[in-house]
Motif scaffolding. Structure first.
Motif, PDB file in Angstrom:
ATOM      1  N   HIS A   1       9.418   0.505   1.083  1.00 23.27           N
ATOM      2  CA  HIS A   1       8.363  -0.530   1.184  1.00 23.27           C
ATOM      3  C   HIS A   1       7.645  -0.311   2.495  1.00 23.27           C
ATOM      4  CE1 HIS A   1       6.469  -4.480   1.521  1.00 23.27           C
ATOM      5  NE2 HIS A   1       6.813  -4.739   0.280  1.00 23.27           N
TER       6      HIS A   1
ATOM      7  N   GLU B   1      -1.069   0.339   1.855  1.00 25.17           N
ATOM      8  CA  GLU B   1       0.333   0.040   2.189  1.00 25.17           C
ATOM      9  C   GLU B   1       1.282   0.964   1.437  1.00 25.17           C
ATOM     10  OE1 GLU B   1       0.865  -4.133   1.401  1.00 25.17           O
ATOM     11  OE2 GLU B   1      -0.059  -4.726   3.301  1.00 25.17           O
TER      12      GLU B   1
ATOM     13  N   ASP C   1       0.986  -7.063  -7.078  1.00 26.87           N
ATOM     14  CA  ASP C   1       1.726  -6.733  -5.845  1.00 26.87           C
ATOM     15  C   ASP C   1       2.999  -5.971  -6.170  1.00 26.87           C
ATOM     16  OD1 ASP C   1       4.107  -8.038  -3.890  1.00 26.87           O
ATOM     17  OD2 ASP C   1       2.351  -7.146  -2.921  1.00 26.87           O
TER      18      ASP C   1
ATOM     19  N   TYR D   1      -3.518  -2.775  -0.969  1.00 27.54           N
ATOM     20  CA  TYR D   1      -2.164  -2.485  -1.481  1.00 27.54           C
ATOM     21  C   TYR D   1      -1.925  -0.972  -1.494  1.00 27.54           C
ATOM     22  CZ  TYR D   1      -1.126  -7.238  -3.244  1.00 27.54           C
ATOM     23  OH  TYR D   1      -0.840  -8.579  -3.368  1.00 27.54           O
TER      24      TYR D   1
ATOM     25  N   ASP E   1       4.145  -2.432  -4.950  1.00 25.31           N
ATOM     26  CA  ASP E   1       5.296  -2.475  -4.050  1.00 25.31           C
ATOM     27  C   ASP E   1       6.540  -1.893  -4.650  1.00 25.31           C
ATOM     28  OD1 ASP E   1       5.292  -5.760  -2.480  1.00 25.31           O
ATOM     29  OD2 ASP E   1       4.135  -3.926  -2.109  1.00 25.31           O
TER      30      ASP E   1
HETATM   31 MG   LIG Z   1       2.884  -5.917  -1.310  1.00 26.45          MG
END
Ligand SMILES: [Mg+2]
Ligand SMILES: CC(C)=CCC/C(C)=C/COP(=O)(O)OP(=O)(O)O
Ligand SMILES: [Mg+2]
Ligand SMILES: [Mg+2]
Length: 560
Positions: A466, A388, A308, A385, A312
């Motif tokens: 983010h 995103e 992550d 992910y 991220d």
């Molecule tokens: Mg994340």
């Protein structure tokens, strides 16, 4: 042939530096002592005391109401798993006779009714909430006489959290009991035991609590109750301490792996939270039989955390495209051009997968399907992910629904659940296939995971590049303030819980302990992200709970 070289990336990476681990190598010391000698003696003690408890529990002199109270105590003390079959038998019998006409507003009626309702619903029996109409007056609201029955109101409050859609009477019960219970504490009207229990349930209803934390807290306050059973209390303490030694050893081995891997140096942009990751797997199931799921689960969640933070907090979209492809093909050669730290993360995932393969072979399980599902679930997570990351890079704010659709997967819950259950006693190709298809209960637990995480971590995450969180998506789509977005999202979380409660009544073909594990994921998520705080990223906030579960044994007086 020139070897592919690592492109010296002159990319500026404004990554966040997370706070260091609260624990360091604190738990490694438990790796050395042998479980055998310490728990051999404890195991003998436990067997003796377990039979003592069984005698009390199965005594024929117990009325139905006493039997229910003992079952409730066994569950709250964390020792009911020793007596599952006996408990099921009693609840089956009660379910047959339990109809709306046997309960009245007589003294103790509400407590009995609410306790029976909750225990039966927890076991998957679809008891109607109409039984609580017996406690209403002819104006249709709860009878004022109920207000005097504090224990009855407490039991009704706990029972109401098992509500499913459309049970208005349980919504009313929640409001009614919450208000009246609140007015009872701090008034010296209650015994210290009852006062403590009411405070606890108003802070965290039993249904939403993490079992090990609930047990740890209940054992302490049960001792304060003058009418407590010494036999039950002593057995509960012994059992808790024996399991704690097992959990300490599991965590010690995971901490050793983490230390040898030297992630804080090799993957400096990622959180150093291996203890907090293990806490999640302990919350999913504390029982001895889930030891393999916990040992792998703790490492898996720690790996997910590295993954992550790689998406991220470090990789560029181009790098992450390559990284995601490598996960899809399980092929390290694709990422030769990536920074070393990303290669470490990839190799860690592949290494864990290989460890799972060995673990399955050691248990001579013919279960290559588990490995395939975990691989596919890892790829689904990486894809989510990547979506995103792209949204974040483009400053794109998707609709709340589109965000949630992807967020179900990026919550990491489908992967962590597949792995935990895939390595558990009920693992089968059919069961994993069912989980992999995102059944309603998985969607509900994952939605809670995604939404609860966002409500508490979005302020911190939005300080860097983010992806917009559920909060930002809501605010944009419905043109609302953060506060109103929180309200809408918390409403969605409540809907998620009603879906979970409903599914647990419908899914009678799924083993109860598998459903319980899924409910536990929702519980640990809510706990981790409650009160707009993130106890996973901010390890300080989890410290006391880790000490209570994994460091301090429960004191047992010698004379007991
Ligand atoms: Mg994340
Ligand atoms: C199941 C668990 C506890 C996994 C541990 C790692 C993780 C993804 C935690 C959430 O962190 P986050 O808030 O950074 O996640 P996101 O980036 O998805 O918001
Ligand atoms: Mg993150
Ligand atoms: Mg987050």
């Amino acid at each position: 042939m020139s070897l592919p070289t690592t492109i010296v990336s002159n990319i500026t990476r404004p990554y966040v530096k997370f706070s260091p681990s609260v624990w360091g190598n604190r738990f490694i010391q438990y790796a050395d002592y042998e479980l055998t000698d310490i728990t051999e003696n404890m195991k003998n003690q436990i067997q003796i005391q377990k039979e003592e408890v069984r005698k009390i529990f199965q005594s024929s002199s117990n009325s139905i109401s006493q039997k229910l109270n003992i079952i409730d105590s066994l569950q709250r003390l964390g020792i009911s798993y020793h007596f599952e079959r006996e408990i099921d038998e009693i609840l089956e019998k009660i379910q047959d006779t339990f109809t709306t006409n046997i309960v009245t507003i007589e003294e103790g009626g509400l407590h009995f009714c609410a306790l029976a309702f909750r225990l039966l619903r927890q076991k998957g029996h679809h008891i109607s909430s109409d039984i609580f109409k017996n406690f209403k007056n002819n104006m249709g609201s709860f009878d004022e006489k109920v207000v005097k029955d504090v224990q009855g109101m407490w039991s009704l409050y706990e029972a109401a959290h098992l509500k499913i859609h459309g049970e208005d009477i349980l919504d009313e019960a929640l409001v009614f009991t919450h208000a009246h219970l609140n007015s009872k504490i701090n008034t010296n009207q209650l015994s210290p035991f009852l006062d403590a229990q009411i405070r606890q349930c108003l802070r965290k209803p039993l249904h939403k609590g993490i079992p090990r934390l609930e047990t740890r807290s209940y054992i302490s306050s049960y001792e304060e109750d003058p009418s407590h059973s010494k036999v039950l209390l002593n057995f509960a303490k012994l059992d808790f301490n024996m399991l704690q030694k097992m959990h300490q050893k599991e965590l010690a081995n995971i901490t050793k792996w983490w230390k040898e891997s030297d992630f804080p140096t090799k993957v400096p942009y990622a959180r150093d939270r291996v203890v907090e990751a293990y806490f999640w797997s302990l919350a999913m199931s504390f029982e001895q039989k889930s030891i393999t799921s916990r040992k792998i689960g703790g490492k898996l969640i720690a790996c997910i955390s590295l993954l992550d933070d790689t998406y991220d907090n470090y990789g560029t979209v181009e790098e992450l495209e390559l990284f995601t492809q490598a996960i899809e093909r399980w092929d390290f050669s694709l990422i030769q051009s990536l920074p070393d730290c990303m290669k470490v993360v990839f190799n860690t995932i592949v290494g864990l997968w290989a460890e799972i393969e060995v673990s399955l072979l050691e248990n001579n399980e013919k279960s290559n399907f588990v490995l395939e599902y975990i691989k596919k679930a890892f790829y689904r997570l990486a894809q989510a992910y990547l979506v995103e990351s792209k949204w974040g890079k483009d400053n794109f704010i998707p609709t709340y629904d589109d965000y949630k659709l992807n967020g179900i997967v990026s919550s990491t819950i489908p992967l962590s659940t597949i792995s935990f259950i895939g390595l558990g006693e009920f693992s089968s190709k059919e069961l994993l296939e069912w989980i992999f298809r995102d059944p309603k209960i998985i969607n509900a637990v994952s939605a809670i995971g995604r939404l609860a995480d966002d409500v508490s971590s979005h302020k911190f995450e939005q300080q860097r590049e983010h992806v917009a969180s559920a909060v930002e998506c809501c605010m944009k789509q419905y043109n609302m303030s953060p506060e109103d977005a929180y309200k809408l999202i918390n409403k969605d979380i409540e809907i998620g819980w009603m879906d979970i409660n409903k599914e647990c009544l419908e899914l009678d073909f799924i083993p109860k302990s598998v459903l319980e594990c899924m409910v536990n994921v929702a519980r640990v998520t809510e706990f981790t992200y409650e009160d707009y705080k993130d106890k996973y990223t901010n390890g300080e906030l989890l410290k006391d709970h880790i000490i209570a579960l994994l460091i301090d044994p429960i004191r047992i007086e010698q004379h007991e």
